[in-house]
Design an enzyme around this catalytic site. Structure first.
Site, PDB file in Angstrom:
ATOM      1  N   ASN A   7      -9.683   5.768  -2.514  1.00 29.06           N
ATOM      2  CA  ASN A   7     -10.129   4.525  -3.400  1.00 29.06           C
ATOM      3  C   ASN A   7     -11.291   3.677  -2.451  1.00 29.06           C
ATOM      4  OD1 ASN A   7     -10.364   1.805  -4.382  1.00 29.06           O
ATOM      5  ND2 ASN A   7      -8.524   2.269  -5.606  1.00 29.06           N
ATOM      6  N   ASP A   9     -12.889   0.896  -3.493  1.00 30.94           N
ATOM      7  CA  ASP A   9     -13.004  -0.431  -4.004  1.00 30.94           C
ATOM      8  C   ASP A   9     -13.276  -1.551  -2.965  1.00 30.94           C
ATOM      9  OD1 ASP A   9     -12.678   0.680  -6.484  1.00 30.94           O
ATOM     10  OD2 ASP A   9     -10.547  -0.035  -6.774  1.00 30.94           O
ATOM     11  N   HIS A  10     -12.449  -1.230  -1.941  1.00 32.71           N
ATOM     12  CA  HIS A  10     -12.380  -2.167  -0.692  1.00 32.71           C
ATOM     13  C   HIS A  10     -13.592  -2.212  -0.041  1.00 32.71           C
ATOM     14  CE1 HIS A  10      -8.677  -4.227  -0.928  1.00 32.71           C
ATOM     15  NE2 HIS A  10      -8.158  -2.924  -1.498  1.00 32.71           N
ATOM     16  N   ARG A  18     -21.065 -10.564  -0.087  1.00 31.85           N
ATOM     17  CA  ARG A  18     -22.500 -11.182   0.268  1.00 31.85           C
ATOM     18  C   ARG A  18     -23.769 -10.818  -0.884  1.00 31.85           C
ATOM     19  NH1 ARG A  18     -21.866 -14.175   2.369  1.00 31.85           N
ATOM     20  NH2 ARG A  18     -21.576 -13.776   4.483  1.00 31.85           N
ATOM     21  N   HIS A  52     -12.168   1.868  -9.161  1.00 30.46           N
ATOM     22  CA  HIS A  52     -11.702   1.060 -10.155  1.00 30.46           C
ATOM     23  C   HIS A  52     -12.935   0.223 -10.871  1.00 30.46           C
ATOM     24  CE1 HIS A  52      -8.588  -2.072 -11.809  1.00 30.46           C
ATOM     25  NE2 HIS A  52      -9.247  -1.794 -12.715  1.00 30.46           N
ATOM     26  N   ARG A  54     -13.532  -2.614 -12.771  1.00 27.05           N
ATOM     27  CA  ARG A  54     -12.704  -3.719 -13.631  1.00 27.05           C
ATOM     28  C   ARG A  54     -13.784  -4.337 -14.724  1.00 27.05           C
ATOM     29  NH1 ARG A  54      -8.153  -5.360 -10.416  1.00 27.05           N
ATOM     30  NH2 ARG A  54      -8.169  -6.994 -12.014  1.00 27.05           N
ATOM     31  N   ARG A  58     -15.682  -7.136 -10.509  1.00 28.19           N
ATOM     32  CA  ARG A  58     -15.631  -7.910  -9.482  1.00 28.19           C
ATOM     33  C   ARG A  58     -16.005  -7.317  -7.965  1.00 28.19           C
ATOM     34  NH1 ARG A  58      -9.307  -9.212  -9.308  1.00 28.19           N
ATOM     35  NH2 ARG A  58      -9.626  -9.872 -11.298  1.00 28.19           N
ATOM     36  N   HIS A  59     -15.841  -5.946  -7.958  1.00 27.82           N
ATOM     37  CA  HIS A  59     -16.107  -5.314  -6.836  1.00 27.82           C
ATOM     38  C   HIS A  59     -17.041  -3.942  -7.083  1.00 27.82           C
ATOM     39  CE1 HIS A  59     -12.334  -3.150  -7.970  1.00 27.82           C
ATOM     40  NE2 HIS A  59     -11.717  -3.973  -7.333  1.00 27.82           N
ATOM     41  N   GLU A  79     -10.461   4.633 -12.332  1.00 32.13           N
ATOM     42  CA  GLU A  79      -9.307   3.681 -12.754  1.00 32.13           C
ATOM     43  C   GLU A  79     -10.001   2.910 -13.889  1.00 32.13           C
ATOM     44  OE1 GLU A  79      -7.724   1.524  -9.494  1.00 32.13           O
ATOM     45  OE2 GLU A  79      -6.957   3.369  -8.528  1.00 32.13           O
ATOM     46  N   THR A 109       4.045  -4.321 -16.434  1.00 30.47           N
ATOM     47  CA  THR A 109       5.480  -4.275 -16.399  1.00 30.47           C
ATOM     48  C   THR A 109       6.065  -5.084 -15.381  1.00 30.47           C
ATOM     49  OG1 THR A 109       5.538  -2.233 -15.092  1.00 30.47           O
ATOM     50  CG2 THR A 109       5.687  -2.018 -17.684  1.00 30.47           C
ATOM     51  N   THR A 110       7.285  -5.563 -15.144  1.00 32.96           N
ATOM     52  CA  THR A 110       7.857  -6.358 -14.099  1.00 32.96           C
ATOM     53  C   THR A 110       7.394  -6.228 -12.693  1.00 32.96           C
ATOM     54  OG1 THR A 110       9.626  -4.801 -14.182  1.00 32.96           O
ATOM     55  CG2 THR A 110       9.896  -7.115 -15.132  1.00 32.96           C
ATOM     56  N   GLU A 160       0.631   8.175 -12.006  1.00 30.01           N
ATOM     57  CA  GLU A 160       0.511   7.959 -10.733  1.00 30.01           C
ATOM     58  C   GLU A 160       1.834   6.650 -10.822  1.00 30.01           C
ATOM     59  OE1 GLU A 160      -3.294   6.960  -9.090  1.00 30.01           O
ATOM     60  OE2 GLU A 160      -2.409   5.222  -7.875  1.00 30.01           O
ATOM     61  N   HIS A 201      -0.840   2.967  -4.087  1.00 33.78           N
ATOM     62  CA  HIS A 201      -0.705   1.304  -3.726  1.00 33.78           C
ATOM     63  C   HIS A 201      -0.138   0.992  -2.590  1.00 33.78           C
ATOM     64  CE1 HIS A 201      -2.114  -2.468  -5.434  1.00 33.78           C
ATOM     65  NE2 HIS A 201      -1.235  -2.899  -4.590  1.00 33.78           N
ATOM     66  N   GLY A 202      -0.708   0.540  -1.554  1.00 34.87           N
ATOM     67  CA  GLY A 202       0.161  -0.028  -0.559  1.00 34.87           C
ATOM     68  C   GLY A 202       0.532   1.163   0.482  1.00 34.87           C
ATOM     69  N   GLY A 223      -6.583   3.273  -0.496  1.00 36.15           N
ATOM     70  CA  GLY A 223      -7.771   2.802  -0.251  1.00 36.15           C
ATOM     71  C   GLY A 223      -7.872   1.787   1.084  1.00 36.15           C
ATOM     72  N   HIS A 224      -6.943   0.643   0.821  1.00 35.18           N
ATOM     73  CA  HIS A 224      -6.902  -0.411   1.869  1.00 35.18           C
ATOM     74  C   HIS A 224      -7.014  -0.018   3.184  1.00 35.18           C
ATOM     75  CE1 HIS A 224      -5.562  -4.057   4.154  1.00 35.18           C
ATOM     76  NE2 HIS A 224      -6.513  -4.611   3.182  1.00 35.18           N
TER      77      HIS A 224
HETATM   78  N1  PXP Z   1      -3.830   3.392  -7.088  1.00 32.08           N
HETATM   79  C1  PXP Z   1      -4.413   2.187  -7.843  1.00 32.08           C
HETATM   80  C2  PXP Z   1      -3.768   2.741  -9.438  1.00 32.08           C
HETATM   81  C3  PXP Z   1      -4.687   1.271  -7.468  1.00 32.08           C
HETATM   82  O1  PXP Z   1      -5.004   0.249  -8.366  1.00 32.08           O
HETATM   83  C4  PXP Z   1      -5.029   1.119  -6.117  1.00 32.08           C
HETATM   84  C5  PXP Z   1      -5.586   0.066  -5.631  1.00 32.08           C
HETATM   85  O2  PXP Z   1      -5.410  -1.214  -6.227  1.00 32.08           O
HETATM   86  C6  PXP Z   1      -4.575   2.026  -4.922  1.00 32.08           C
HETATM   87  C7  PXP Z   1      -4.128   3.204  -5.612  1.00 32.08           C
HETATM   88  C8  PXP Z   1      -5.012   2.004  -3.774  1.00 32.08           C
HETATM   89  O3  PXP Z   1      -4.445   0.796  -3.348  1.00 32.08           O
HETATM   90  P1  PXP Z   1      -4.353   0.640  -1.907  1.00 32.08           P
HETATM   91  O4  PXP Z   1      -5.770  -0.072  -1.726  1.00 32.08           O
HETATM   92  O5  PXP Z   1      -3.278  -0.296  -1.420  1.00 32.08           O
HETATM   93  O6  PXP Z   1      -4.255   1.818  -0.956  1.00 32.08           O
END
Ligand code: PXP
Length: 248
Positions: A7, A9-10, A18, A52, A54, A58-59, A79, A109-110, A160, A201-202, A223-224
């Site tokens: 991913n 996006d970051h 900038r 993604h 959005r 924003r990115h 995404e 969801t929660t 996913e 995610h994470g 991603g991150h």
């Molecule tokens: N999968 C989805 C659906 C996401 O929205 C994201 C980023 O928010 C990721 C995976 C990647 O998450 P991360 O940047 O924490 O690795």
């Protein structure tokens, strides 16, 4: 083998810090260019690229999406929110897959995944439209039985599983075990229903060694942690190292 989706996006987040307006043609002088990153990452072994787009841009911006579509040789996963605007963009762009994600509170969801149960008609309409175009649809959902069952019932080929709650609880043994069990049961159920199982995610260089033990795992979208590691090692090493860790 578990596939690695990167991913990007970051990378775009750093650019937008900038350069809010990127004039067409100014890339790649405007740094960092997420499209250059994507091309280099796939040369280093990424199996696919995720962006993604959005609703507030924003990115990732629209031009990134068309440029990345033209530039990469692997798979593009878009995404997007469940909106008519995004469905029209996907129909024009023809990514290899779309992953439907929540973007406002009502769709969440929660734990933070897409609320398929709460908006089944909207989700179904996009699954059908993308299916007609030959675009694979994935739903980014929490590992909850009703969400998974409905994803299969509506004809989504793929889910996913949202790994955020498990990743956030990773350093608290009880929470980590609880959330991992949820993911485990979710992956089993999704597989039984014929769904392809992805996760994201994470996920980072440490916790990936646990997530890779999930049954039936097809792909992780990360991603991150990879973009962060690339600050020190460069994207080639960051991708290669994650690929090794993902597959033990
Ligand atoms: N999968 C989805 C659906 C996401 O929205 C994201 C980023 O928010 C990721 C995976 C990647 O998450 P991360 O940047 O924490 O690795």
């Amino acid at each position: 083998m578990i596939f690695l989706g990167l991913n990007i996006d970051h990378c775009a987040i750093v650019r937008q810090a900038r350069y809010r307006e990127v004039p067409a043609g100014a890339e790649p002088a405007v740094e960092p260019d997420p499209v250059i990153l994507a091309v280099q990452a796939e040369r280093a072994g990424a199996d696919g690229i995720t962006v993604h787009l959005r609703e507030d841009r924003r990115h990732i911006i629209d031009r990134d999406v068309t440029r990345v579509r033209e530039s990469i040789a692997t798979r593009l996963n878009l995404e997007m929110a469940c909106t008519d605007e995004m469905a029209a963009i996907a129909a024009e762009l023809r990514p290899d897959s779309v992953c439907l994600v929540p973007e406002n509170r009502a769709e969440i969801t929660t734990e933070g995944g897409l609320d398929v149960v709460g908006q089944r008609d909207r989700v179904k309409a996009i699954i059908d439209r993308m299916g007609e175009l030959g675009v694979v649809v994935s739903l980014f959902i929490d590992p909850d039985a009703p969400q998974i069952a409905l994803a299969a019932e509506l004809g989504a080929p793929c889910v996913e599983l949202h790994t955020g709650a498990w990743a956030n609880g990773f350093y608290r043994a009880e929470k980590r075990q609880f959330e991992f069990q949820r993911l485990w049961h979710g992956a089993e159920k999704a597989h039984q229903l014929g769904l392809t199982v992805n996760a994201g995610h994470g996920i980072n260089y440490t916790n990936v060694t646990e997530i890779r033990t999930l049954p039936h795992l097809h792909e992780c979208n990360i991603g991150h942690s990879i973009i962060s590691r690339a600050l020190f090692t460069g994207i080639d090493e960051a991708v290669a190292e994650m690929r090794v860790r993902l597959n033990g």
